[in-house]
Design a protein around this motif. Structure first.
Motif, PDB file in Angstrom:
ATOM      1  N   VAL A 239      85.286  22.913  85.056  1.00  0.00           N
ATOM      2  CA  VAL A 239      84.466  23.925  85.725  1.00  0.00           C
ATOM      3  C   VAL A 239      85.377  25.096  86.086  1.00  0.00           C
ATOM      4  N   VAL A 240      84.912  26.312  85.848  1.00  0.00           N
ATOM      5  CA  VAL A 240      85.636  27.522  86.258  1.00  0.00           C
ATOM      6  C   VAL A 240      84.772  28.273  87.261  1.00  0.00           C
ATOM      7  N   LEU A 241      85.358  28.631  88.394  1.00  0.00           N
ATOM      8  CA  LEU A 241      84.701  29.469  89.390  1.00  0.00           C
ATOM      9  C   LEU A 241      85.470  30.782  89.452  1.00  0.00           C
ATOM     10  N   ALA A 242      84.758  31.898  89.486  1.00  0.00           N
ATOM     11  CA  ALA A 242      85.434  33.192  89.466  1.00  0.00           C
ATOM     12  C   ALA A 242      84.658  34.208  90.286  1.00  0.00           C
ATOM     13  N   THR A 243      85.356  35.138  90.882  1.00  0.00           N
ATOM     14  CA  THR A 243      84.685  36.303  91.446  1.00  0.00           C
ATOM     15  C   THR A 243      84.409  37.288  90.320  1.00  0.00           C
ATOM     16  N   ASP A 244      83.506  38.233  90.556  1.00  0.00           N
ATOM     17  CA  ASP A 244      83.169  39.169  89.486  1.00  0.00           C
ATOM     18  C   ASP A 244      84.362  40.037  89.109  1.00  0.00           C
ATOM     19  N   GLY A 245      85.262  40.295  90.067  1.00  0.00           N
ATOM     20  CA  GLY A 245      86.449  41.083  89.769  1.00  0.00           C
ATOM     21  C   GLY A 245      87.361  40.408  88.766  1.00  0.00           C
ATOM     22  N   ALA A 246      87.358  39.070  88.757  1.00  0.00           N
ATOM     23  CA  ALA A 246      88.153  38.328  87.778  1.00  0.00           C
ATOM     24  C   ALA A 246      87.400  38.163  86.473  1.00  0.00           C
ATOM     25  N   ALA A 247      86.094  37.916  86.543  1.00  0.00           N
ATOM     26  CA  ALA A 247      85.314  37.638  85.338  1.00  0.00           C
ATOM     27  C   ALA A 247      85.118  38.880  84.467  1.00  0.00           C
ATOM     28  N   SER A 248      84.932  40.041  85.079  1.00  0.00           N
ATOM     29  CA  SER A 248      84.568  41.238  84.314  1.00  0.00           C
ATOM     30  C   SER A 248      85.615  41.665  83.283  1.00  0.00           C
ATOM     31  N   PRO A 249      86.915  41.700  83.619  1.00  0.00           N
ATOM     32  CA  PRO A 249      87.888  42.156  82.611  1.00  0.00           C
ATOM     33  C   PRO A 249      88.119  41.173  81.476  1.00  0.00           C
ATOM     34  N   LEU A 250      87.607  39.946  81.594  1.00  0.00           N
ATOM     35  CA  LEU A 250      87.877  38.950  80.561  1.00  0.00           C
ATOM     36  C   LEU A 250      87.155  39.262  79.257  1.00  0.00           C
ATOM     37  N   ALA A 251      85.967  39.870  79.346  1.00  0.00           N
ATOM     38  CA  ALA A 251      85.190  40.151  78.134  1.00  0.00           C
ATOM     39  C   ALA A 251      85.941  41.058  77.157  1.00  0.00           C
ATOM     40  N   PRO A 252      86.483  42.205  77.590  1.00  0.00           N
ATOM     41  CA  PRO A 252      87.196  43.042  76.617  1.00  0.00           C
ATOM     42  C   PRO A 252      88.492  42.427  76.121  1.00  0.00           C
ATOM     43  N   MET A 253      89.046  41.463  76.860  1.00  0.00           N
ATOM     44  CA  MET A 253      90.276  40.807  76.407  1.00  0.00           C
ATOM     45  C   MET A 253      89.995  39.660  75.449  1.00  0.00           C
ATOM     46  N   GLU A 254      88.710  39.340  75.253  1.00  0.00           N
ATOM     47  CA  GLU A 254      88.293  38.297  74.312  1.00  0.00           C
ATOM     48  C   GLU A 254      88.953  36.951  74.626  1.00  0.00           C
ATOM     49  N   THR A 255      88.990  36.616  75.903  1.00  0.00           N
ATOM     50  CA  THR A 255      89.497  35.321  76.339  1.00  0.00           C
ATOM     51  C   THR A 255      88.312  34.414  76.625  1.00  0.00           C
ATOM     52  N   SER A 256      88.274  33.243  76.016  1.00  0.00           N
ATOM     53  CA  SER A 256      87.105  32.375  76.159  1.00  0.00           C
ATOM     54  C   SER A 256      87.233  31.494  77.396  1.00  0.00           C
ATOM     55  N   TRP A 257      86.096  31.092  77.932  1.00  0.00           N
ATOM     56  CA  TRP A 257      86.104  30.189  79.087  1.00  0.00           C
ATOM     57  C   TRP A 257      86.745  28.852  78.758  1.00  0.00           C
ATOM     58  N   PRO A 258      86.486  28.239  77.584  1.00  0.00           N
ATOM     59  CA  PRO A 258      87.184  26.983  77.271  1.00  0.00           C
ATOM     60  C   PRO A 258      88.702  27.137  77.240  1.00  0.00           C
ATOM     61  N   ASP A 259      89.190  28.285  76.779  1.00  0.00           N
ATOM     62  CA  ASP A 259      90.639  28.512  76.800  1.00  0.00           C
ATOM     63  C   ASP A 259      91.151  28.637  78.229  1.00  0.00           C
ATOM     64  N   ILE A 260      90.396  29.332  79.061  1.00  0.00           N
ATOM     65  CA  ILE A 260      90.791  29.476  80.465  1.00  0.00           C
ATOM     66  C   ILE A 260      90.841  28.117  81.153  1.00  0.00           C
ATOM     67  N   ALA A 261      89.905  27.233  80.786  1.00  0.00           N
ATOM     68  CA  ALA A 261      89.846  25.913  81.412  1.00  0.00           C
ATOM     69  C   ALA A 261      91.087  25.076  81.140  1.00  0.00           C
ATOM     70  N   LYS A 262      91.880  25.445  80.153  1.00  0.00           N
ATOM     71  CA  LYS A 262      93.103  24.709  79.829  1.00  0.00           C
ATOM     72  C   LYS A 262      94.321  25.240  80.592  1.00  0.00           C
TER      73      LYS A 262
END
Length: 263
Positions: free
Chosen positions: A197-220
């Motif tokens: 499970v990943v919990l994030a504030t919007d300030g952390a979640a928003s920049p991830l889209a343009p960096m093309e980082t996936s949630w499954p990768d973050i979970a590792k």
């Protein structure tokens, strides 16, 4: 449960993350663009402490959040409409059940055994579609930058949002009304079906889209990896989109908080 966290504060520094034996709490205090509104530092500190003292015990998460909001408002002597507010994202793993709650725009991403994931999120604030929200985003996209007109739009927007706060035709957030907790978005899963499970504030979640980082990768990622991820997000904002043209947002930099839990 194994939990890794990382934070990268901006000027406001109103995010909080707390970890207990069975739970994770992520709070994102609302920035006061309107000078009539108080800052949220004390509010998130108090609400976080109240939630931490309750989240591991049995009972509905919404009821636990309601108690924490009531206790916070009482302790700080707050009055509705002129009080600070905060998003709430909760994870609790107990009795072979993974429980999720989110109130406000801090998403919770739940990994599935089939390698997919669910995003548990609350979009009701964005769903208001207030004209000032559209206007400030359009101005940023056109290259206006974070000028005084932008700041004025945010002040008007925040006043209009406050009029719709914790109303049936508006949106729900942690402030002074404990009943807001019963409007939270919730989800429950068998523990064995949730690898992460990943919990994030919007300030952390928003920049991830343009960096093309996936949630499954973050979970590792461990804590050091999460910290590097947030630093990459801040670098992207500062060097690739400093005026919010690519990704229109209310502030150039927001507080960033992220937690990865392995139930």
């Amino acid at each position: 449960m194994k939990v890794a966290t990382a934070q990268l504060p901006a000027l406001a520094d109103e995010d909080r993350v707390l970890v207990t034996d069975h739970g994770v709490i992520v709070l994102d205090g609302a920035t006061a663009h309107d000078p009539a509104m108080p800052a949220a530092h004390e509010y998130v500190d108090t609400l976080g402490a109240e939630l931490r003292s309750r989240i591991d015990r049995p009972g509905d998460l919404r009821g636990i959040l309601a108690e924490a909001i009531a206790a916070t408002a009482d302790h700080l002597q707050l009055h509705s409409g002129i009080a600070p507010s905060s998003t709430v994202a909760l994870l609790r793993v107990c009795d072979n059940i993974t429980e999720i709650l989110t109130l406000g725009d801090s998403p919770v991403i739940v990994g599935r055994a089939d390698n997919g994931f669910d995003i548990v999120t609350d979009t009701r604030l964005d769903d208001l579609h207030l004209p000032e929200s559209t206007q400030y985003r359009n101005r940023l996209a056109s290259g206006s930058g974070y000028d005084e007109t932008h700041r004025g739009l945010l002040r008007v927007l925040q006043r209009k949002q406050r009029e719709r706060r914790n109303h049936a035709d508006g949106y729900w957030i942690a402030e002074t009304d404990p009943d807001s907790a019963y409007h939270a978005v919730t989800a429950r899963y068998p523990v064995e079906s949730v690898p992460w499970v990943v919990l994030a504030t919007d300030g952390a979640a928003s920049p991830l889209a343009p960096m093309e980082t996936s949630w499954p990768d973050i979970a590792k990622m461990d804590a050091a990896g999460l910290r590097q991820l947030l630093e990459r997000g801040r670098h992207w904002e500062a060097n690739h989109d400093p005026d919010g043209q690519i990704q229109p947002r209310s502030k150039r930099h927001d507080d960033m908080t992220i937690a990865v839990a392995l139930p």
